[in-house]
Design a protein around this motif. Structure first.
Motif, PDB file in Angstrom:
ATOM      1  N   CYS A  48       0.870  -1.180   0.000  1.00  0.00           N
ATOM      2  CA  CYS A  48       0.000   0.000   0.000  1.00  0.00           C
ATOM      3  C   CYS A  48       0.904   1.225   0.000  1.00  0.00           C
ATOM      4  CB  CYS A  48      -0.904   0.017   1.233  1.00  0.00           C
ATOM      5  SG  CYS A  48      -2.086  -1.345   1.326  1.00  0.00           S
ATOM      6  N   HIS A  49       0.866   1.971  -1.081  1.00  0.00           N
ATOM      7  CA  HIS A  49       1.808   3.084  -1.264  1.00  0.00           C
ATOM      8  C   HIS A  49       1.115   4.420  -1.032  1.00  0.00           C
ATOM      9  CE1 HIS A  49       5.115   5.434  -2.519  1.00  0.00           C
ATOM     10  NE2 HIS A  49       4.803   5.569  -3.797  1.00  0.00           N
ATOM     11  N   LEU A  50       1.294   4.973   0.182  1.00  0.00           N
ATOM     12  CA  LEU A  50       0.750   6.277   0.527  1.00  0.00           C
ATOM     13  C   LEU A  50       1.775   7.389   0.474  1.00  0.00           C
ATOM     14  CD1 LEU A  50      -0.788   4.107   2.759  1.00  0.00           C
ATOM     15  CD2 LEU A  50      -2.066   6.214   3.084  1.00  0.00           C
ATOM     16  N   ALA A  51       3.042   7.066   0.675  1.00  0.00           N
ATOM     17  CA  ALA A  51       4.074   8.095   0.764  1.00  0.00           C
ATOM     18  C   ALA A  51       4.092   8.938  -0.508  1.00  0.00           C
ATOM     19  CB  ALA A  51       5.436   7.455   0.989  1.00  0.00           C
ATOM     20  N   PHE A 104      -2.180   5.005  -3.545  1.00  0.00           N
ATOM     21  CA  PHE A 104      -3.093   6.037  -3.078  1.00  0.00           C
ATOM     22  C   PHE A 104      -2.854   7.289  -3.899  1.00  0.00           C
ATOM     23  CE2 PHE A 104      -3.272   2.936   0.097  1.00  0.00           C
ATOM     24  CZ  PHE A 104      -4.420   3.133   0.844  1.00  0.00           C
ATOM     25  N   SER A 105      -3.704   7.478  -4.885  1.00  0.00           N
ATOM     26  CA  SER A 105      -3.617   8.628  -5.767  1.00  0.00           C
ATOM     27  C   SER A 105      -4.524   9.733  -5.240  1.00  0.00           C
ATOM     28  CB  SER A 105      -4.000   8.221  -7.193  1.00  0.00           C
ATOM     29  OG  SER A 105      -3.757   9.268  -8.102  1.00  0.00           O
ATOM     30  N   SER A 106      -5.029  10.563  -6.113  1.00  0.00           N
ATOM     31  CA  SER A 106      -5.814  11.722  -5.708  1.00  0.00           C
ATOM     32  C   SER A 106      -6.737  12.124  -6.849  1.00  0.00           C
ATOM     33  CB  SER A 106      -4.876  12.877  -5.357  1.00  0.00           C
ATOM     34  OG  SER A 106      -5.571  14.116  -5.281  1.00  0.00           O
ATOM     35  N   ILE A 107      -7.830  12.782  -6.515  1.00  0.00           N
ATOM     36  CA  ILE A 107      -8.680  13.340  -7.558  1.00  0.00           C
ATOM     37  C   ILE A 107      -7.941  14.396  -8.364  1.00  0.00           C
ATOM     38  CG2 ILE A 107     -10.861  12.850  -6.406  1.00  0.00           C
ATOM     39  CD1 ILE A 107     -10.866  15.776  -5.443  1.00  0.00           C
ATOM     40  N   LEU A 121      -8.465   9.311  -4.295  1.00  0.00           N
ATOM     41  CA  LEU A 121      -9.169   9.711  -3.083  1.00  0.00           C
ATOM     42  C   LEU A 121      -9.743  11.110  -3.201  1.00  0.00           C
ATOM     43  CD1 LEU A 121      -6.695   8.503  -0.305  1.00  0.00           C
ATOM     44  CD2 LEU A 121      -8.583   7.233  -1.339  1.00  0.00           C
ATOM     45  N   SER A 122     -11.016  11.257  -2.840  1.00  0.00           N
ATOM     46  CA  SER A 122     -11.571  12.576  -2.572  1.00  0.00           C
ATOM     47  C   SER A 122     -10.891  13.108  -1.311  1.00  0.00           C
ATOM     48  CB  SER A 122     -13.077  12.474  -2.359  1.00  0.00           C
ATOM     49  OG  SER A 122     -13.716  11.937  -3.492  1.00  0.00           O
ATOM     50  N   PRO A 123     -11.009  14.410  -1.005  1.00  0.00           N
ATOM     51  CA  PRO A 123     -10.435  14.915   0.237  1.00  0.00           C
ATOM     52  C   PRO A 123     -10.878  14.067   1.425  1.00  0.00           C
ATOM     53  CG  PRO A 123     -11.145  16.736  -1.116  1.00  0.00           C
ATOM     54  CD  PRO A 123     -11.623  15.494  -1.815  1.00  0.00           C
ATOM     55  N   VAL A 124      -9.917  13.656   2.235  1.00  0.00           N
ATOM     56  CA  VAL A 124     -10.174  12.711   3.322  1.00  0.00           C
ATOM     57  C   VAL A 124     -10.359  13.477   4.628  1.00  0.00           C
ATOM     58  CG1 VAL A 124      -9.296  10.712   4.585  1.00  0.00           C
ATOM     59  CG2 VAL A 124      -8.807  10.968   2.132  1.00  0.00           C
ATOM     60  N   TYR A 125     -11.435  13.151   5.352  1.00  0.00           N
ATOM     61  CA  TYR A 125     -11.693  13.821   6.626  1.00  0.00           C
ATOM     62  C   TYR A 125     -11.710  12.806   7.764  1.00  0.00           C
ATOM     63  CZ  TYR A 125     -16.604  12.351   5.949  1.00  0.00           C
ATOM     64  OH  TYR A 125     -17.756  11.626   5.743  1.00  0.00           O
ATOM     65  N   GLY A 126     -11.652  13.312   8.976  1.00  0.00           N
ATOM     66  CA  GLY A 126     -11.624  12.494  10.171  1.00  0.00           C
ATOM     67  C   GLY A 126     -10.945  13.271  11.277  1.00  0.00           C
ATOM     68  N   GLU A 127     -10.895  12.701  12.452  1.00  0.00           N
ATOM     69  CA  GLU A 127     -10.244  13.383  13.566  1.00  0.00           C
ATOM     70  C   GLU A 127      -8.765  13.606  13.245  1.00  0.00           C
ATOM     71  OE1 GLU A 127     -10.941  11.379  17.217  1.00  0.00           O
ATOM     72  OE2 GLU A 127     -13.118  11.652  17.134  1.00  0.00           O
ATOM     73  N   ARG A 128      -8.286  14.799  13.604  1.00  0.00           N
ATOM     74  CA  ARG A 128      -6.903  15.212  13.353  1.00  0.00           C
ATOM     75  C   ARG A 128      -6.605  15.327  11.859  1.00  0.00           C
ATOM     76  NH1 ARG A 128      -4.347  15.055  18.231  1.00  0.00           N
ATOM     77  NH2 ARG A 128      -5.341  13.741  19.824  1.00  0.00           N
ATOM     78  N   MET A 129      -7.633  15.648  11.086  1.00  0.00           N
ATOM     79  CA  MET A 129      -7.458  15.796   9.644  1.00  0.00           C
ATOM     80  C   MET A 129      -6.686  17.071   9.327  1.00  0.00           C
ATOM     81  SD  MET A 129     -11.319  17.033   8.671  1.00  0.00           S
ATOM     82  CE  MET A 129     -12.060  18.466   9.469  1.00  0.00           C
ATOM     83  N   ALA A 130      -6.198  17.127   8.095  1.00  0.00           N
ATOM     84  CA  ALA A 130      -5.573  18.330   7.560  1.00  0.00           C
ATOM     85  C   ALA A 130      -6.349  18.734   6.317  1.00  0.00           C
ATOM     86  CB  ALA A 130      -4.105  18.064   7.258  1.00  0.00           C
ATOM     87  N   GLY A 131      -5.869  19.747   5.590  1.00  0.00           N
ATOM     88  CA  GLY A 131      -6.447  20.079   4.304  1.00  0.00           C
ATOM     89  C   GLY A 131      -7.543  21.124   4.350  1.00  0.00           C
TER      90      GLY A 131
END
Length: 323
Positions: A72-75, A114-117, A165-175
């Motif tokens: 799983c490549h997130l970096a 893990f790409s991006s819109i 990925l659409s913008p990702v939200y959750g606790e301690r999110m950024a963006g």
């Protein structure tokens, strides 16, 4: 069936949630980190079984994926103002090529990128699916699209998936969602125009569910999926959710869209004259008022993914936090 899963970018916002979720599912997690997970010589609580050092600004060791069945490549070098395009190429494109080669040498079966819109573009015309042509407008978006193509070309792997990925939200999110929440909390944001733009988001827990689906029952071959929670939110609606969560009344009036367009034009002009980005310009205008909406129908149909979270619950159930 339990698998050995390598996760790059494991110490980031999504990465830590993903590592914890994979371990809950019974998988063995190998984390790729830029720095050791220690403070003052003392080990810290971590959501993985093993860690290795990998800096994608430089080439990581060739054996970095040894023992992994799935990678799983997130970096990645994320989108930011003023970053040179060559750095995006080095980290996001060349780094992905290097990890793909390492995964192939290690005999891994699957690869999740893990790409991006942003690989498709900055905005959409209404809600679009994977059949829409990709037209990235930024150096970051171009680098992610090029990395996607490298993933699809890695024929030695049984299966490889790009998750836009659409913008990702959750606790301690950024963006952008965090910035919008801060602006509302601080009282900096004036009433918005009465427009119904459509924007997509996804909760980090649902991102983990997607990966769990793929690791458990992979889709063979090469795939690209949009990942969203399945809802389309206007910026005004999101602001109303934030205000309700704070116990504040909704605005009784709306500012004219023409005013915001004028401010954006002024910001663009000032940015060109001063040779630096302004706090509000055309890019910020599009981020607030344009459509950026992405259907998750293909992902749901082919993997059985069923989003469990949405922004209404996130803000109105009190789960949003500035922490």
């Amino acid at each position: 069936m339990s698998k050995s899963v390598l996760v790059s970018g494991a110490n980031g916002f999504i990465g830590r949630h993903l590592c914890a979720g994979l371990r809950r599912d019974g998988h063995r997690v190998i984390a790729l980190l830029r720095t050791p997970p220690c403070g003052d010589g003392q080990a810290v609580d971590v959501p993985w079984d093993e860690w290795r050092l990998a800096d994608f600004e430089r080439y990581p060791p060739d054996d970095i994926a040894d023992g992994a069945e799935v990678v799983c490549h997130l970096a990645a070098l994320v989108q930011a103002r003023g970053v040179d395009e060559s750095r995006y190429q080095r980290v996001n494109v060349e780094g992905t090529h290097h990890l793909l080669a390492a995964a192939t040498r290690a005999g891994a079966r699957g690869f999740i990128h893990f790409s991006s819109i942003k690989a498709a573009g900055e905005t959409s015309r209404g809600c679009v699916d994977e059949s829409a042509p990709a037209r990235p407008e930024t150096a970051y978006g171009r680098s992610k699209l090029e990395a996607e193509r490298a993933v699809h070309a890695a024929d030695a792997l049984d299966w490889r998936v790009n998750l836009r990925l659409s913008p990702v939200y959750g606790e301690r999110m950024a963006g952008s969602l965090r910035q919008l929440s801060h602006a509302v909390r601080a009282g900096w944001l004036p009433p918005l125009p009465a427009i119904e733009n459509r924007r997509s988001f996804v909760h980090v827990a649902d991102v983990v569910r997607v990966v769990s689906c793929l690791v458990g029952t992979p889709v063979l071959g090469k795939k690209t999926y949009y990942v969203s929670d399945g809802h389309a939110y206007s910026t005004g609606y999101i602001v109303s959710l934030i205000r309700r969560s704070l116990g504040r009344p909704l605005s009784r009036w709306h500012s004219p869209l023409l005013l915001w367009r004028a401010l954006a034009l002024g910001g663009d002009l000032a940015g060109r004259l001063l040779r630096r980005p302004m706090p509000f310009d055309g890019n910020r205008y599009r981020a607030m008022f344009a459509d950026a909406c992405y259907c998750n129908h293909l992902l749901r149909a082919e993997t059985g993914f069923d989003p469990a979270c949405n922004l209404d619950a996130f803000f109105c159930d009190g789960r949003e936090t500035d922490a």
